[in-house]
Design a protein around this motif. Structure first.
Motif, PDB file in Angstrom:
ATOM      1  N   GLN A  76       8.308  -6.530   3.311  1.00  0.00           N
ATOM      2  CA  GLN A  76       9.568  -7.272   3.338  1.00  0.00           C
ATOM      3  C   GLN A  76      10.735  -6.382   3.773  1.00  0.00           C
ATOM      4  OE1 GLN A  76      10.131  -9.368  -0.371  1.00  0.00           O
ATOM      5  NE2 GLN A  76       7.983  -9.936  -0.458  1.00  0.00           N
ATOM      6  N   CYS A  77      10.472  -5.534   4.741  1.00  0.00           N
ATOM      7  CA  CYS A  77      11.505  -4.628   5.259  1.00  0.00           C
ATOM      8  C   CYS A  77      12.040  -5.143   6.590  1.00  0.00           C
ATOM      9  CB  CYS A  77      10.934  -3.225   5.461  1.00  0.00           C
ATOM     10  SG  CYS A  77      10.491  -2.384   3.929  1.00  0.00           S
ATOM     11  N   ASN A  78      13.264  -4.749   6.901  1.00  0.00           N
ATOM     12  CA  ASN A  78      13.862  -5.051   8.188  1.00  0.00           C
ATOM     13  C   ASN A  78      14.001  -3.736   8.952  1.00  0.00           C
ATOM     14  OD1 ASN A  78      15.292  -5.881  10.409  1.00  0.00           O
ATOM     15  ND2 ASN A  78      16.993  -6.772   9.272  1.00  0.00           N
ATOM     16  N   LEU A  79      13.233  -3.598  10.025  1.00  0.00           N
ATOM     17  CA  LEU A  79      13.306  -2.416  10.886  1.00  0.00           C
ATOM     18  C   LEU A  79      13.743  -2.800  12.292  1.00  0.00           C
ATOM     19  CD1 LEU A  79      10.533  -1.769   8.874  1.00  0.00           C
ATOM     20  CD2 LEU A  79      11.037   0.389   9.957  1.00  0.00           C
ATOM     21  N   SER A  80      14.394  -3.935  12.428  1.00  0.00           N
ATOM     22  CA  SER A  80      14.796  -4.408  13.747  1.00  0.00           C
ATOM     23  C   SER A  80      15.652  -3.371  14.464  1.00  0.00           C
ATOM     24  CB  SER A  80      15.570  -5.718  13.621  1.00  0.00           C
ATOM     25  OG  SER A  80      14.728  -6.731  13.123  1.00  0.00           O
ATOM     26  N   ASN A  81      15.322  -3.143  15.719  1.00  0.00           N
ATOM     27  CA  ASN A  81      16.043  -2.209  16.589  1.00  0.00           C
ATOM     28  C   ASN A  81      16.130  -0.788  16.039  1.00  0.00           C
ATOM     29  OD1 ASN A  81      16.647  -4.109  18.681  1.00  0.00           O
ATOM     30  ND2 ASN A  81      18.121  -5.032  17.275  1.00  0.00           N
ATOM     31  N   ALA A  82      15.210  -0.421  15.159  1.00  0.00           N
ATOM     32  CA  ALA A  82      15.165   0.965  14.669  1.00  0.00           C
ATOM     33  C   ALA A  82      14.734   1.884  15.813  1.00  0.00           C
ATOM     34  CB  ALA A  82      14.192   1.089  13.507  1.00  0.00           C
ATOM     35  N   GLN A  83      15.263   3.093  15.844  1.00  0.00           N
ATOM     36  CA  GLN A  83      14.903   4.089  16.852  1.00  0.00           C
ATOM     37  C   GLN A  83      13.698   4.886  16.350  1.00  0.00           C
ATOM     38  OE1 GLN A  83      16.516   4.216  19.877  1.00  0.00           O
ATOM     39  NE2 GLN A  83      17.443   2.361  19.034  1.00  0.00           N
ATOM     40  N   LEU A  84      12.654   4.971  17.180  1.00  0.00           N
ATOM     41  CA  LEU A  84      11.409   5.627  16.763  1.00  0.00           C
ATOM     42  C   LEU A  84      10.979   6.733  17.727  1.00  0.00           C
ATOM     43  CD1 LEU A  84       9.331   2.460  15.722  1.00  0.00           C
ATOM     44  CD2 LEU A  84      10.674   3.959  14.253  1.00  0.00           C
ATOM     45  N   HIS A  85      11.910   7.473  18.271  1.00  0.00           N
ATOM     46  CA  HIS A  85      11.566   8.552  19.211  1.00  0.00           C
ATOM     47  C   HIS A  85      10.739   9.620  18.492  1.00  0.00           C
ATOM     48  CE1 HIS A  85      14.215   7.020  22.336  1.00  0.00           C
ATOM     49  NE2 HIS A  85      15.117   6.818  21.392  1.00  0.00           N
ATOM     50  N   GLN A  86       9.506   9.788  18.951  1.00  0.00           N
ATOM     51  CA  GLN A  86       8.568  10.779  18.410  1.00  0.00           C
ATOM     52  C   GLN A  86       8.286  10.587  16.910  1.00  0.00           C
ATOM     53  OE1 GLN A  86       6.559  12.993  20.101  1.00  0.00           O
ATOM     54  NE2 GLN A  86       7.310  11.688  21.757  1.00  0.00           N
ATOM     55  N   THR A  87       8.454   9.369  16.421  1.00  0.00           N
ATOM     56  CA  THR A  87       8.105   9.040  15.033  1.00  0.00           C
ATOM     57  C   THR A  87       6.593   8.937  14.928  1.00  0.00           C
ATOM     58  OG1 THR A  87      10.165   7.823  14.788  1.00  0.00           O
ATOM     59  CG2 THR A  87       8.418   7.321  13.202  1.00  0.00           C
ATOM     60  N   LEU A  88       6.015   9.533  13.880  1.00  0.00           N
ATOM     61  CA  LEU A  88       4.578   9.443  13.639  1.00  0.00           C
ATOM     62  C   LEU A  88       4.312   8.277  12.704  1.00  0.00           C
ATOM     63  CD1 LEU A  88       3.520  13.157  13.041  1.00  0.00           C
ATOM     64  CD2 LEU A  88       2.823  11.707  14.920  1.00  0.00           C
ATOM     65  N   LEU A  89       3.452   7.368  13.136  1.00  0.00           N
ATOM     66  CA  LEU A  89       3.008   6.253  12.293  1.00  0.00           C
ATOM     67  C   LEU A  89       1.488   6.325  12.243  1.00  0.00           C
ATOM     68  CD1 LEU A  89       5.249   3.336  13.647  1.00  0.00           C
ATOM     69  CD2 LEU A  89       5.492   4.526  11.458  1.00  0.00           C
ATOM     70  N   ARG A  90       0.971   6.880  11.158  1.00  0.00           N
ATOM     71  CA  ARG A  90      -0.473   7.040  11.013  1.00  0.00           C
ATOM     72  C   ARG A  90      -0.949   6.204   9.837  1.00  0.00           C
ATOM     73  NH1 ARG A  90      -0.772  13.538  11.838  1.00  0.00           N
ATOM     74  NH2 ARG A  90      -0.047  13.498  13.989  1.00  0.00           N
ATOM     75  N   ASN A  91      -1.798   5.245  10.137  1.00  0.00           N
ATOM     76  CA  ASN A  91      -2.349   4.354   9.122  1.00  0.00           C
ATOM     77  C   ASN A  91      -1.239   3.691   8.306  1.00  0.00           C
ATOM     78  OD1 ASN A  91      -4.433   3.026   7.796  1.00  0.00           O
ATOM     79  ND2 ASN A  91      -4.491   4.551   6.169  1.00  0.00           N
ATOM     80  N   CYS A  92      -0.306   3.071   9.006  1.00  0.00           N
ATOM     81  CA  CYS A  92       0.808   2.390   8.339  1.00  0.00           C
ATOM     82  C   CYS A  92       0.630   0.878   8.452  1.00  0.00           C
ATOM     83  CB  CYS A  92       2.139   2.807   8.965  1.00  0.00           C
ATOM     84  SG  CYS A  92       2.574   4.519   8.597  1.00  0.00           S
ATOM     85  N   THR A  93       0.944   0.194   7.363  1.00  0.00           N
ATOM     86  CA  THR A  93       0.818  -1.256   7.301  1.00  0.00           C
ATOM     87  C   THR A  93       2.187  -1.878   7.109  1.00  0.00           C
ATOM     88  OG1 THR A  93      -1.380  -1.038   6.328  1.00  0.00           O
ATOM     89  CG2 THR A  93      -0.299  -3.166   6.079  1.00  0.00           C
TER      90      THR A  93
END
Length: 190
Positions: free
Chosen positions: A53-70
């Protein structure tokens, strides 16, 4: 500023505009009802994290690591996932709003998009082999030079996929949604 390490923490109702997350490594964390829209999450590392139930709209993800994220019941309008660090990139989406999201050239084998709104999402040149689009709305989503081998579209809705411009070998479709493969062929089906 030193990089922080946060493990197994529940972060609830965080307003990223008033109290931004500190850049660091987050492992096994749960983010619940957080507003991180338009936040700069560049360079953050998220391992085995859950966003609900999070809002991440238009978040900047430059070189962000997302490993096994739901992501469950999250709003991710216009997020450019192709800017994430591609190394071991692994995500799952359930009941998420991903309108205008971009997955350009992303390697996303086995990714689940379950009951998601993917209207106008961009999957150009992505590897979505073995992905599942169960109960997802793909109206105006872009598939161009996309690897869709073994992908499951049986309960997906409103997709248009040109079979000559994409690899759909052994992908699963159902009738009458199968007509979405013929939409770009300029033919009439009665």
């Amino acid at each position: 500023m030193s990089r922080q390490y946060v493990e197994d923490k529940i972060i609830e109702e965080r307003n990223g505009h008033q109290q931004p997350l500190q850049q660091g490594d987050y492992e096994g964390c749960a983010f619940i009802q957080c507003d991180l829209s338009e936040n700069d999450l560049s360079g953050f590392h998220f391992y085995d994290c859950r966003f609900e139930q999070c809002n991440l709209s238009n978040a900047q993800l430059h070189q962000t690591l997302l490993r096994n994220c739901t992501f469950i019941n999250c709003k991710l309008l216009g997020v450019h996932f192709e800017q994430c660090n591609p190394f071991l990139f692994e995500v799952k989406f359930e009941q998420c709003v991903l309108q205008y999201a971009s997955f350009y050239q992303m390697k996303m084998k086995n990714t689940g998009f379950i009951h998601c709104n993917l209207m106008e999402a961009d999957f150009t040149e992505a590897d979505l082999s073995h992905a599942s689009f169960a109960e997802s709305n793909l109206a105006l989503a872009t598939f161009d030079q996309t690897n869709l081998q073994h992908a499951d579209f049986r309960t997906a809705m409103n997709y248009t996929i040109n079979p000559t411009a994409n690899n759909i070998k052994k992908a699963k479709f159902s009738w009458p949604a199968l007509l979405g493969l013929l939409g770009g062929m300029d033919i009439e089906v009665e």
